[in-house]
Write a protein that holds these residues in place. Structure first.
Motif, PDB file in Angstrom:
ATOM      1  N   LEU A  55       0.845  -1.190   0.000  1.00  0.00           N
ATOM      2  CA  LEU A  55       0.000   0.000   0.000  1.00  0.00           C
ATOM      3  C   LEU A  55       0.885   1.246   0.000  1.00  0.00           C
ATOM      4  N   PRO A  56       0.666   2.189  -0.917  1.00  0.00           N
ATOM      5  CA  PRO A  56       1.513   3.387  -0.967  1.00  0.00           C
ATOM      6  C   PRO A  56       1.098   4.421   0.078  1.00  0.00           C
ATOM      7  N   LEU A  57       2.071   4.981   0.769  1.00  0.00           N
ATOM      8  CA  LEU A  57       1.828   6.034   1.766  1.00  0.00           C
ATOM      9  C   LEU A  57       2.976   7.033   1.709  1.00  0.00           C
ATOM     10  N   LEU A  58       2.663   8.312   1.805  1.00  0.00           N
ATOM     11  CA  LEU A  58       3.707   9.324   1.972  1.00  0.00           C
ATOM     12  C   LEU A  58       3.982   9.474   3.465  1.00  0.00           C
ATOM     13  N   GLN A  59       5.250   9.379   3.836  1.00  0.00           N
ATOM     14  CA  GLN A  59       5.600   9.448   5.251  1.00  0.00           C
ATOM     15  C   GLN A  59       6.665  10.512   5.483  1.00  0.00           C
ATOM     16  N   ALA A  60       6.642  11.056   6.681  1.00  0.00           N
ATOM     17  CA  ALA A  60       7.647  12.057   7.056  1.00  0.00           C
ATOM     18  C   ALA A  60       9.003  11.397   7.208  1.00  0.00           C
ATOM     19  N   GLY A  61      10.048  12.101   6.769  1.00  0.00           N
ATOM     20  CA  GLY A  61      11.407  11.609   6.934  1.00  0.00           C
ATOM     21  C   GLY A  61      11.996  12.061   8.250  1.00  0.00           C
ATOM     22  N   GLU A  62      13.247  11.723   8.458  1.00  0.00           N
ATOM     23  CA  GLU A  62      13.915  12.080   9.709  1.00  0.00           C
ATOM     24  C   GLU A  62      14.207  13.576   9.788  1.00  0.00           C
ATOM     25  N   GLU A  63      14.528  14.198   8.641  1.00  0.00           N
ATOM     26  CA  GLU A  63      14.836  15.624   8.628  1.00  0.00           C
ATOM     27  C   GLU A  63      13.576  16.449   8.435  1.00  0.00           C
ATOM     28  N   GLU A  64      13.572  17.663   8.952  1.00  0.00           N
ATOM     29  CA  GLU A  64      12.425  18.556   8.798  1.00  0.00           C
ATOM     30  C   GLU A  64      12.184  18.849   7.319  1.00  0.00           C
ATOM     31  N   GLY A  65      10.960  18.622   6.863  1.00  0.00           N
ATOM     32  CA  GLY A  65      10.609  18.876   5.477  1.00  0.00           C
ATOM     33  C   GLY A  65      10.812  17.693   4.554  1.00  0.00           C
ATOM     34  N   ALA A  66      11.480  16.624   5.031  1.00  0.00           N
ATOM     35  CA  ALA A  66      11.736  15.457   4.184  1.00  0.00           C
ATOM     36  C   ALA A  66      10.498  14.569   4.117  1.00  0.00           C
ATOM     37  N   VAL A  67      10.200  14.065   2.931  1.00  0.00           N
ATOM     38  CA  VAL A  67       9.047  13.182   2.707  1.00  0.00           C
ATOM     39  C   VAL A  67       9.502  12.036   1.809  1.00  0.00           C
ATOM     40  N   THR A  68       9.079  10.820   2.127  1.00  0.00           N
ATOM     41  CA  THR A  68       9.423   9.664   1.309  1.00  0.00           C
ATOM     42  C   THR A  68       8.157   8.872   0.985  1.00  0.00           C
ATOM     43  N   GLU A  73       9.803  10.325  -8.645  1.00  0.00           N
ATOM     44  CA  GLU A  73      10.842  11.185  -9.221  1.00  0.00           C
ATOM     45  C   GLU A  73      10.831  12.558  -8.544  1.00  0.00           C
ATOM     46  N   ARG A  74       9.638  13.094  -8.309  1.00  0.00           N
ATOM     47  CA  ARG A  74       9.540  14.416  -7.682  1.00  0.00           C
ATOM     48  C   ARG A  74      10.065  14.383  -6.249  1.00  0.00           C
ATOM     49  N   LEU A  75       9.762  13.315  -5.529  1.00  0.00           N
ATOM     50  CA  LEU A  75      10.240  13.200  -4.153  1.00  0.00           C
ATOM     51  C   LEU A  75      11.760  13.113  -4.115  1.00  0.00           C
ATOM     52  N   GLN A  76      12.329  12.404  -5.059  1.00  0.00           N
ATOM     53  CA  GLN A  76      13.784  12.290  -5.105  1.00  0.00           C
ATOM     54  C   GLN A  76      14.434  13.649  -5.395  1.00  0.00           C
ATOM     55  N   GLU A  77      13.807  14.430  -6.272  1.00  0.00           N
ATOM     56  CA  GLU A  77      14.333  15.759  -6.577  1.00  0.00           C
ATOM     57  C   GLU A  77      14.307  16.663  -5.352  1.00  0.00           C
ATOM     58  N   ASP A  78      13.252  16.526  -4.531  1.00  0.00           N
ATOM     59  CA  ASP A  78      13.084  17.401  -3.367  1.00  0.00           C
ATOM     60  C   ASP A  78      13.740  16.854  -2.103  1.00  0.00           C
ATOM     61  N   ALA A  79      14.316  15.646  -2.175  1.00  0.00           N
ATOM     62  CA  ALA A  79      14.837  14.984  -0.977  1.00  0.00           C
ATOM     63  C   ALA A  79      15.882  15.819  -0.261  1.00  0.00           C
ATOM     64  N   THR A  80      16.708  16.531  -1.017  1.00  0.00           N
ATOM     65  CA  THR A  80      17.750  17.381  -0.416  1.00  0.00           C
ATOM     66  C   THR A  80      17.324  18.836  -0.377  1.00  0.00           C
ATOM     67  N   ARG A  81      16.648  19.266  -1.416  1.00  0.00           N
ATOM     68  CA  ARG A  81      16.329  20.691  -1.551  1.00  0.00           C
ATOM     69  C   ARG A  81      15.420  21.202  -0.437  1.00  0.00           C
ATOM     70  N   THR A  82      14.348  20.478  -0.129  1.00  0.00           N
ATOM     71  CA  THR A  82      13.391  20.986   0.856  1.00  0.00           C
ATOM     72  C   THR A  82      13.965  21.027   2.271  1.00  0.00           C
ATOM     73  N   PRO A  83      14.580  19.947   2.774  1.00  0.00           N
ATOM     74  CA  PRO A  83      15.189  20.044   4.111  1.00  0.00           C
ATOM     75  C   PRO A  83      16.242  21.161   4.183  1.00  0.00           C
TER      76      PRO A  83
END
Length: 590
Positions: free
Chosen positions: A206-219, A535-545
């Motif tokens: 089941l697909p879910l968007l979850q918060a990452g360890e860093e502020e603003g990170a989403v996976t 793809e979008r999440l990977q692009e934002d993985a570093t930029r947003t935090p």
């Protein structure tokens, strides 16, 4: 003359035979149709006849009349009244896909069957719960249907009858309906039987968007129900802030690490565990109590790492957490997780402190995901009330808290750090004769007043003071954030304020994930839809935090000098304590 007994037997026999004699048939009135339109009409009827499952066919009358007309309102494609169906003749025009006429005919046939004696499905409580008209606390009617995202047709929320008809259309015509709305597909199979054409193979996760360890990170997580060993009712004890005094309701997913068979050992895989937490999403910098009471904030389902939740409550808010196992079968866990994914992608609720808070939302999730809990009813308006109700139903294991030490050791209770802080402070005070008598007074001292005492103790006292100084730093940051919030409110058009609002707006998108997908899909997103999102999440993985970090640094420079100095001195204290602790540890034991 025949006896009354023979008459009764004959009547009973005729009634018994009646259903077989009344096999469903569809009769089309071709008056006014061109030859090519009659051919298309016949093809539509044949396709629909082949698509109907046995249970739906059996609920239809022996003959249903079908007329193709030009006098329906502009926004209406078909109507069913008194056993007759009228469809717009334009559906038979060349260039119109046959599916549109098929869907409309199925839609109206469902209305005919649902209104008959063998129907009545749209009135069933289970369908309404799954559809999104969920029972309010104290059984005061049902809530509005807020499942507006990822819908195949907004018309489905007009009423339960329309919801049924729209979804049967897609169930019979879409190959992947059972993958997109699995719980509803299962309900339809239970009521109508399997469709003649089986659906394709669905993903096991089941697909879910979850918060990452860093502020603003989403996976993007792919949750495998087979790896979820248990679900706990995670209860946060009341806090000092008025809106937190009732506590907070959450669910903890005990997820096994890859390769580990489901079992009690999975409770040790804390880094895999996730928390489902309904919260008001505050998309601006000003928190308004009135908006929280009146539904001014969206209610969002947060998917968070367990450790992040534990730190938030025990370290920052100084509130204990009880993790109480729910007594659920593996099938009930799977149903609950399916519902979680549906809520995650489709629900756009509103937060009300009284009527639709964390306890109400959690109860609705449990009732929709687990039919037995819907029948029993667990809707309550407070986290404590929901906890008591689950316990009375025998669904909550409170025995894990009987031995507090064992509960802490085994991860059933996460103790508020204020008790730990008090113990650490008492140990350091005995060794160093600190100038205050309790831990709160110590933390309220200026950082510079604490500095002279930090390098005088042994390993135990220094380690304790290090943890206390970390707590002091967290409190200083909270005070700084409050100061910055007030500054942003005074200068709403400043660069910092605009940047903060932009990041908050982006956070709102992550918490309403349907807005991140292309239009046209419905229900649970499938592999093709998720590819672009990944793809979008990977692009934002570093930029947003990184953007959050830069904003904090920029805003910190605008703090009053006294607060900047306080943060700098606390950081200096931490560095000094760390160095002193390393020196102590390097010395040979005495």
């Amino acid at each position: 003359m025949r006896s009354p007994r023979r008459h009764a037997l004959l009547a009973w026999w005729l009634l018994w035979l009646a259903p077989a004699a009344q096999a469903f048939g569809l009769h089309s009135d071709d008056a006014g149709l061109l030859v090519e339109e009659r051919v298309r009409a016949l093809a539509v009827m044949d396709e629909v006849d082949r698509a109907l499952p046995a249970g739906l066919r059996a609920a239809l009358p022996g003959q249903v009349s079908l007329r193709w007309v030009d006098d329906l309102p502009a926004h209406v494609a078909g109507r069913a009244f008194n056993g007759e169906i009228r469809l717009r003749k334009g559906l038979l025009a060349s260039g119109i896909a046959p599916r549109e006429a098929q869907a409309t005919l199925i839609h109206e046939l469902v209305h005919v069957a649902d209104r008959g004696r063998a129907g009545g499905w749209s009135g069933e409580a289970r369908l309404r719960e799954l559809a999104g008209w969920q029972r309010r606390p104290w059984k005061l009617g049902r809530s509005p249907n807020r499942f507006s995202d990822r819908s195949p047709d907004a018309y489905e929320r007009r009423s339960a009858a329309e919801y049924l008809a729209v979804n049967v259309e897609h169930w019979l015509l879409d190959d992947d309906y059972a993958c997109r709305r699995p719980a509803l597909a299962a309900w339809m199979v239970d009521r109508f039987g399997a469709p003649p054409v089986p659906s394709g193979t669905c993903s096991a996760t089941l697909p879910l968007l979850q918060a990452g360890e860093e502020e603003g990170a989403v996976t993007l997580a792919h949750l495998d129900p087979a790896r979820v060993y248990a679900v706990d009712y995670l209860f946060a004890e009341g806090g000092s802030v008025p809106m937190s005094r009732w506590g907070h309701s959450m669910l903890r997913l005990v997820i096994c690490r890859p390769g580990r068979p489901p079992g009690p050992a999975c409770r040790l895989d804390l880094d895999q565990h996730r928390v489902l937490s309904f919260r008001a999403f505050v998309g601006d910098v000003e928190i308004s109590s009135w908006r929280g009471l009146s539904g001014g904030y969206p209610s969002r389902l947060f998917v968070l790492p367990l450790q992040q939740v534990v730190d938030e409550y025990t370290k920052m808010e100084l509130r204990g957490l009880a993790s109480l196992p729910l007594q659920l079968s593996s099938g009930e866990i799977a149903g609950l997780l399916e519902r979680t994914a549906q809520v995650h992608w489709s629900y756009d609720g509103r937060y009300y402190f009284i009527g639709n808070n964390c306890a109400v939302e959690t109860a609705k999730l449990l009732q929709a995901g687990i039919p037995a809990l819907q029948e029993a009813g667990v809707e309550r308006i407070s986290p404590r009330g929901l906890r008591r109700r689950l316990q009375r139903l025998g669904r909550l294991d409170e025995s894990v808290l009987q031995d507090r030490g064992a509960a802490i050791r085994d991860g059933y209770y996460f103790e508020s750090r204020d008790r730990q802080y008090a113990t650490l402070f008492d140990a350091a005070r005995k060794e160093l004769a600190l100038p205050v008598s309790h831990v709160q007074a110590w933390l309220q001292l200026d950082a510079a007043e604490r500095s002279p005492w930090l390098q005088r103790g042994g390993v135990r006292a220094t380690a304790g003071l290090l943890l206390l100084e970390q707590a002091a730093y967290g409190r200083a940051e909270l005070r700084a954030r409050d100061t910055l919030k007030r500054a942003v409110l005074k200068l709403p058009h400043s660069d910092g304020a605009l940047q903060l609002r932009q990041l908050l707006q982006q956070a709102g998108q992550w918490l309403q994930p349907a807005t991140l997908l292309a239009e046209g899909g419905y229900g649970l997103p499938q592999a093709g839809e998720l590819a672009g999102l990944q793809e979008r999440l990977q692009e934002d993985a570093t930029r947003t935090p990184q953007a959050w970090k830069q904003l904090r640094q920029q805003m910190r420079a605008t703090l009053p000098v006294s607060q900047q100095q306080e943060l700098e001195v606390v950081q200096s204290n931490l560095d000094a304590l760390g160095a002193h602790l390393r020196e102590q540890a390097a010395q040979p034991p005495r």
